[in-house]
Write a protein that holds these residues in place. Sequence first.
Motif, mmCIF file in Angstrom:
data_model
loop_
_atom_site.group_PDB
_atom_site.id
_atom_site.type_symbol
_atom_site.label_atom_id
_atom_site.label_comp_id
_atom_site.label_asym_id
_atom_site.label_seq_id
_atom_site.Cartn_x
_atom_site.Cartn_y
_atom_site.Cartn_z
ATOM 1 N N SER A 2 0.859 -1.182 0.000
ATOM 2 C CA SER A 2 0.000 0.000 0.000
ATOM 3 C C SER A 2 0.901 1.240 0.000
ATOM 4 O O SER A 2 2.051 1.184 -0.385
ATOM 5 N N ASP A 3 0.386 2.345 0.459
ATOM 6 C CA ASP A 3 1.165 3.577 0.388
ATOM 7 C C ASP A 3 2.481 3.451 1.158
ATOM 8 O O ASP A 3 2.546 2.815 2.208
ATOM 9 N N TYR A 4 3.467 4.076 0.634
ATOM 10 C CA TYR A 4 4.797 3.975 1.260
ATOM 11 C C TYR A 4 5.532 5.306 1.159
ATOM 12 O O TYR A 4 5.203 6.166 0.330
ATOM 13 N N LEU A 5 6.520 5.459 2.022
ATOM 14 C CA LEU A 5 7.419 6.605 1.953
ATOM 15 C C LEU A 5 8.705 6.162 1.266
ATOM 16 O O LEU A 5 9.258 5.117 1.607
ATOM 17 N N LEU A 6 9.148 6.964 0.328
ATOM 18 C CA LEU A 6 10.437 6.713 -0.319
ATOM 19 C C LEU A 6 11.500 7.467 0.479
ATOM 20 O O LEU A 6 11.422 8.694 0.624
ATOM 21 N N VAL A 7 12.454 6.714 1.028
ATOM 22 C CA VAL A 7 13.550 7.316 1.792
ATOM 23 C C VAL A 7 14.796 7.282 0.919
ATOM 24 O O VAL A 7 15.246 6.203 0.510
ATOM 25 N N LEU A 8 15.309 8.453 0.618
ATOM 26 C CA LEU A 8 16.495 8.554 -0.236
ATOM 27 C C LEU A 8 17.714 8.902 0.606
ATOM 28 O O LEU A 8 17.675 9.866 1.392
ATOM 29 N N SER A 9 18.762 8.135 0.444
ATOM 30 C CA SER A 9 20.017 8.392 1.153
ATOM 31 C C SER A 9 21.128 8.608 0.131
ATOM 32 O O SER A 9 21.408 7.728 -0.686
ATOM 33 N N GLY A 10 21.738 9.767 0.206
ATOM 34 C CA GLY A 10 22.769 10.127 -0.756
ATOM 35 C C GLY A 10 24.150 9.608 -0.389
ATOM 36 O O GLY A 10 24.297 8.717 0.457
ATOM 37 N N PRO A 11 25.172 10.175 -1.030
ATOM 38 C CA PRO A 11 26.526 9.658 -0.920
ATOM 39 C C PRO A 11 27.061 9.672 0.505
ATOM 40 O O PRO A 11 26.806 10.609 1.265
ATOM 41 N N ASN A 12 27.790 8.629 0.810
ATOM 42 C CA ASN A 12 28.502 8.456 2.088
ATOM 43 C C ASN A 12 27.596 8.134 3.271
ATOM 44 O O ASN A 12 28.080 7.883 4.370
ATOM 45 N N LEU A 13 26.298 8.125 3.061
ATOM 46 C CA LEU A 13 25.423 7.777 4.191
ATOM 47 C C LEU A 13 25.490 6.276 4.483
ATOM 48 O O LEU A 13 25.128 5.841 5.579
ATOM 49 N N SER A 14 25.983 5.511 3.541
ATOM 50 C CA SER A 14 26.157 4.068 3.768
ATOM 51 C C SER A 14 27.174 3.791 4.876
ATOM 52 O O SER A 14 27.184 2.707 5.443
ATOM 53 N N THR A 15 28.018 4.750 5.170
ATOM 54 C CA THR A 15 29.049 4.517 6.193
ATOM 55 C C THR A 15 28.666 5.107 7.550
ATOM 56 O O THR A 15 29.516 5.192 8.450
ATOM 57 N N LEU A 16 27.405 5.511 7.678
ATOM 58 C CA LEU A 16 26.959 5.996 8.995
ATOM 59 C C LEU A 16 27.241 4.935 10.044
ATOM 60 O O LEU A 16 27.112 3.729 9.785
ATOM 61 N N GLY A 17 27.560 5.386 11.222
ATOM 62 C CA GLY A 17 27.927 4.453 12.288
ATOM 63 C C GLY A 17 29.407 4.598 12.593
ATOM 64 O O GLY A 17 29.810 4.648 13.744
ATOM 65 N N THR A 18 30.185 4.691 11.487
ATOM 66 C CA THR A 18 31.635 4.883 11.667
ATOM 67 C C THR A 18 32.096 6.222 11.087
ATOM 68 O O THR A 18 33.165 6.711 11.421
ATOM 69 N N ASN A 20 32.563 9.999 10.796
ATOM 70 C CA ASN A 20 32.500 11.201 11.655
ATOM 71 C C ASN A 20 31.488 11.058 12.785
ATOM 72 O O ASN A 20 30.521 11.837 12.850
ATOM 73 N N PRO A 21 31.672 10.124 13.696
ATOM 74 C CA PRO A 21 30.653 9.936 14.739
ATOM 75 C C PRO A 21 30.387 11.182 15.574
ATOM 76 O O PRO A 21 29.285 11.357 16.094
ATOM 77 N N ASP A 22 31.398 12.074 15.655
ATOM 78 C CA ASP A 22 31.179 13.318 16.415
ATOM 79 C C ASP A 22 30.083 14.160 15.777
ATOM 80 O O ASP A 22 29.382 14.913 16.450
#
Length: 152
Positions: A2-18, A20-22
């Motif tokens: 049914s209806d959904y939200l499209l969440v777009l993540s751009g460059p370098n967001l794949s490395t979130l977690g490690t 620039n944690p600050d």
Amino acid sequence: MSDYLLVLSGPNLSTLGTRNPDVYGTTTLDELVAATTLAAGRHGLGVRHVQSNHEGALIDAIERREAGCAGVLANLGAFTHTSVALHDALETLECPVVEVHLSNPAAREPFRHVSVIAPVVDGSIAGFGPLSYELAVEAIVRLLSEAPRTTA
Ligand code: DQA
């Protein structure tokens, strides 16, 4: 789905977690998407997530959206500050679009102070870490409840 939200993540967001944690904290992208999915699910919405380091792939995801796309959460990373092409793609959407950032770009380097996509989104939520995503879901749900139902 049914209806959904499209969440777009751009460059370098794949490395979130490690990355620039600050600045970005330690939550991974998978955890962020899971929390966003929970938040959307409370309103009966699904989530489809696309992460890419490539501008064209993000444009393709916007173009490929299906009729059930009720809204878009766009964290386009550094493309936020540079991409006229993503501005033009988002401009085609009829559904609510919220620009999201974990950090507060306005409080960072001058080159982050401009958002090229700002003129074609409904609003922007920045600086609250993972909470920015939950607030963006709430904003989209509110916009959907106030306006006649429009999908992309
Ligand atoms: C970001 C802010 C951008 O300036 C930066 O290039 C990112 C992440 C954020 O979520 O805070 O990649 O979009």
